[in-house]
Motif scaffolding. Structure first.
Motif, PDB file in Angstrom:
ATOM      1  N   ASP A  65     -76.986 -71.974 -12.395  1.00  0.00           N
ATOM      2  CA  ASP A  65     -77.768 -72.973 -13.128  1.00  0.00           C
ATOM      3  C   ASP A  65     -79.122 -72.439 -13.561  1.00  0.00           C
ATOM      4  OD1 ASP A  65     -78.338 -72.901 -10.309  1.00  0.00           O
ATOM      5  OD2 ASP A  65     -79.576 -74.696 -10.585  1.00  0.00           O
ATOM      6  N   PHE A  66     -79.569 -71.294 -13.020  1.00  0.00           N
ATOM      7  CA  PHE A  66     -80.816 -70.692 -13.464  1.00  0.00           C
ATOM      8  C   PHE A  66     -80.615 -70.146 -14.883  1.00  0.00           C
ATOM      9  CE2 PHE A  66     -83.221 -69.488  -9.308  1.00  0.00           C
ATOM     10  CZ  PHE A  66     -83.004 -70.762  -8.812  1.00  0.00           C
ATOM     11  N   LEU A  67     -81.673 -70.154 -15.662  1.00  0.00           N
ATOM     12  CA  LEU A  67     -81.644 -69.635 -17.027  1.00  0.00           C
ATOM     13  C   LEU A  67     -82.255 -68.237 -17.040  1.00  0.00           C
ATOM     14  CD1 LEU A  67     -82.879 -72.917 -18.738  1.00  0.00           C
ATOM     15  CD2 LEU A  67     -80.533 -72.062 -18.654  1.00  0.00           C
ATOM     16  N   PHE A  68     -81.471 -67.245 -17.406  1.00  0.00           N
ATOM     17  CA  PHE A  68     -81.944 -65.860 -17.426  1.00  0.00           C
ATOM     18  C   PHE A  68     -82.217 -65.465 -18.874  1.00  0.00           C
ATOM     19  CE2 PHE A  68     -80.117 -66.329 -13.339  1.00  0.00           C
ATOM     20  CZ  PHE A  68     -80.760 -65.423 -12.512  1.00  0.00           C
ATOM     21  N   ALA A  69     -83.497 -65.314 -19.186  1.00  0.00           N
ATOM     22  CA  ALA A  69     -83.925 -65.065 -20.571  1.00  0.00           C
ATOM     23  C   ALA A  69     -84.008 -63.588 -20.898  1.00  0.00           C
ATOM     24  CB  ALA A  69     -85.283 -65.728 -20.812  1.00  0.00           C
ATOM     25  N   GLY A  70     -83.827 -62.714 -19.910  1.00  0.00           N
ATOM     26  CA  GLY A  70     -83.940 -61.281 -20.158  1.00  0.00           C
ATOM     27  C   GLY A  70     -85.381 -60.876 -20.407  1.00  0.00           C
ATOM     28  N   VAL A  71     -85.565 -59.660 -20.899  1.00  0.00           N
ATOM     29  CA  VAL A  71     -86.900 -59.145 -21.188  1.00  0.00           C
ATOM     30  C   VAL A  71     -87.426 -59.810 -22.460  1.00  0.00           C
ATOM     31  CG1 VAL A  71     -88.230 -57.095 -21.816  1.00  0.00           C
ATOM     32  CG2 VAL A  71     -86.450 -56.949 -20.054  1.00  0.00           C
ATOM     33  N   GLN A  72     -88.631 -60.314 -22.407  1.00  0.00           N
ATOM     34  CA  GLN A  72     -89.311 -60.908 -23.554  1.00  0.00           C
ATOM     35  C   GLN A  72     -90.623 -60.148 -23.787  1.00  0.00           C
ATOM     36  OE1 GLN A  72     -88.055 -63.525 -25.412  1.00  0.00           O
ATOM     37  NE2 GLN A  72     -86.225 -63.523 -24.103  1.00  0.00           N
ATOM     38  N   ARG A  73     -91.002 -60.046 -25.044  1.00  0.00           N
ATOM     39  CA  ARG A  73     -92.220 -59.305 -25.384  1.00  0.00           C
ATOM     40  C   ARG A  73     -93.068 -60.100 -26.375  1.00  0.00           C
ATOM     41  NH1 ARG A  73     -88.108 -55.377 -25.287  1.00  0.00           N
ATOM     42  NH2 ARG A  73     -88.500 -53.609 -23.877  1.00  0.00           N
ATOM     43  N   GLY A  74     -94.360 -59.782 -26.396  1.00  0.00           N
ATOM     44  CA  GLY A  74     -95.246 -60.310 -27.420  1.00  0.00           C
ATOM     45  C   GLY A  74     -95.243 -61.823 -27.491  1.00  0.00           C
TER      46      GLY A  74
END
Length: 380
Positions: free
Chosen positions: A254-263
C-alpha cells in the motif's frame, strides 16, 4: 581561483555527497572560478558528454548492493600527470575511497593545498549492516585518511566535536544550505495528491532518501502503521531508491514508491505531503531535513545532525533523543492527527531556513580552501 574537486559520486547519481559537491561546484563556477572535477566514469557519460566537461574520468567498480553507484579505483599516475599539467590552487577530496586516497597522496606530493570532506559515518554504517566489530576499525581508517589533509570540513559543530575528541585533527565546520526558491510550499500540487489517492484532509507521510538499512526504515513502517490504526486512509510516499526497496515494497504494497525524483519534481513531492518522517540515526547531516523545512512540511526526526542544528523542537519541528523509538512512533501519531500543529510547525520551519543562501555557502567554502596553508599552521 582554480579548485579541483575529487568525488567518487556525482550527479546524475543521487545522494547527499553527490548533490553537495555538484552544488558547490555550480555556484563557484557561476562566480567565475574554475572548478575541475575528478570522478569515476559513469554509464551516462556516453549519452551526455557535456557532463564530463573539465573533468578527469577514472576507472571505477560498482558498489555492492548499490546499483548505479561506483567507487573510484586508485589513479595516482593519472592524477600526477593531470595536476602537473593543470595545477589547481587547491584540492577538495570529498570521499574516502581508493580514488580519494590517491588524490590526498598526490596532492601532498605536489605541494598543493588539500582539504577533505567527511560526509559519511562509515563506522556507524558497520553497526547498521551487522558488522559492529568493524566499527573501531572503520573509525581508525577514517582518522588516518582525514588527518592527511590540511583540513577536514564537516557540516555541524556536533560532528566537529565528536571527531576532535577522537583524534581527528584540523576539523572545521562548514554548514549546508538549501535552495528556498526550488523547495517552496507553493509547489503543493492537488493533482499529485489525487494520484496518491489522498484528499486534503487525509495525511500523507513522506520519506525522501536512500532505501537502505542505515536509514532505520523499520521504524518508519512501524510509525505509519500506528498512524493508520487511527487514520486508516493515511498514505505513505517513498521517494528514492536503494538496496532495500524491493523487500520494503513487497512487504508494504500500500506504500507509494515514487522512485528517484529530481529538481522541480522532487520539490513538488515534498510540498504535496503533510508530514516528513526521518527515522535515520546515521547521518552526518541529512540534507533532506533542510529540503523538507524549506518546502513547508512538518518534520519529525532524532535530535542530531541537521535536525539538531536547525530545529527547535515543538516550534519548527519535533526532535527526539537518539534511540527513543517508542517516542518517535508516539509523536508521529500526534502530528498526523493534528493538522493545526503541523501547519504551525511547517510555517516556522520555512521561516527558519528562509535566509539560507547556497551561493554564500560556496563562497565560505572557497575562503576555507584559500586559507588552507594558514589553517594547517594555526592548528599544528
Amino acid at each position: 581561483m582554480h579548485l579541483a574537486m575529487v568525488s567518487e559520486t556525482y550527479p546524475p547519481e543521487v545522494n547527499g555527497v553527490a548533490l553537495t559537491v555538484a552544488n558547490l561546484r555550480r555556484h563557484l563556477q557561476q562566480d567565475g572560478h574554475r572548478v575541475s572535477l575528478v570522478r569515476p566514469r559513469q554509464s551516462a557519460d556516453a549519452a551526455t558528454p557535456e557532463a564530463a566537461e573539465d573533468a578527469l574520468l577514472v576507472g571505477g567498480l560498482p558498489i555492492p548492493r548499490y546499483p548505479g553507484l561506483r567507487f573510484g579505483l586508485p589513479a595516482g599516475r593519472a592524477l600526477r600527470q593531470h595536476w602537473r599539467a593543470q595545477r589547481p590552487d587547491a584540492i577538495y577530496v570529498a570521499t574516502e575511497g581508493p580514488l580519494g586516497w590517491s588524490a590526498l597522496r598526490i596532492a601532498r606530493e605536489l605541494g598543493i593545498p588539500v582539504a577533505s570532506g567527511l560526509h559519511t559515518r562509515f563506522d556507524d554504517y558497520m553497526r547498521r549492516y551487522g558488522f559492529g566489530w568493524l566499527s573501531p576499525v572503520a573509525l581508525s581508517w577514517m582518522r588516518r585518511f582525514h588527518n592527511r589533509a590540511q583540513a577536514t570540513l564537516v557540516p555541524t559543530a556536533e560532528l566537529r566535536r565528536f571527531l576532535s575528541n577522537r583524534g581527528f585533527q584540523r576539523v572545521h565546520e562548514l554548514g549546508r544550505a538549501v535552495d528556498c526558491q526550488l523547495f517552496d510550499p507553493r509547489r503543493r500540487d492537488p493533482a499529485l495528491r489525487r494520484e496518491w489517492g489522498a484528499t486534503e484532509t487525509e495525511p500523507v507521510v513522506i520519506h525522501v532518501g536512500r532505501i537502505a538499512a542505515e536509514k532505520n526504515l523499520p521504524l518508519l513502517v512501524q510509525s505509519v502503521r500506528a498512524i493508520q490504526q487511527q487514520q486508516p486512509r493515511a498514505r505513505c510516499v517513498m521517494v528514492g531508491d536503494g538496496p532495500e526497496r524491493h523487500a520494503l515494497q513487497q512487504a508494504n504494497p500500500d506504500f507509494l514508491f515514487a522512485g528517484v525524483q529530481r529538481g522541480e519534481d522532487l520539490a513538488r513531492h515534498y510540498a504535496s505531503a503533510d508530514l516528513f518522517l526521518f527515522p535515520s540515526q546515521s547521518e552526518t547531516f541529512g540534507n533532506v531535513t533542510l529540503e523538507a523545512m524549506a518546502s513547508g512540511v512538518s518534520l519529525l526526526a532524532f535530535d542530531y545532525g541537521a535536525a539538531k542544528a536547525y530545529i527547535e523542537s515543538e516550534l519548527s519541528g519535533i526532535t527526539l533523543p537518539l534511540h527513543d523509538e517508542a517516542g518517535f512512533v508516539e509523536q508521529a501519531c500526534r502530528l498526523a492527527a493534528n493538522s493545526e500543529l503541523r501547519q504551525q510547525l511547517a510555517e516556522a520551519a520555512r521561516r527558519r531556513v528562509a535566509d539560507s543562501d547556497p551561493r554564500s555557502l560556496a563562497r565560505q567554502f572557497l575562503q576555507l580552501m584559500s586559507d588552507l596553508p594558514r589553517l594547517e599552521e594555526a592548528m599544528a
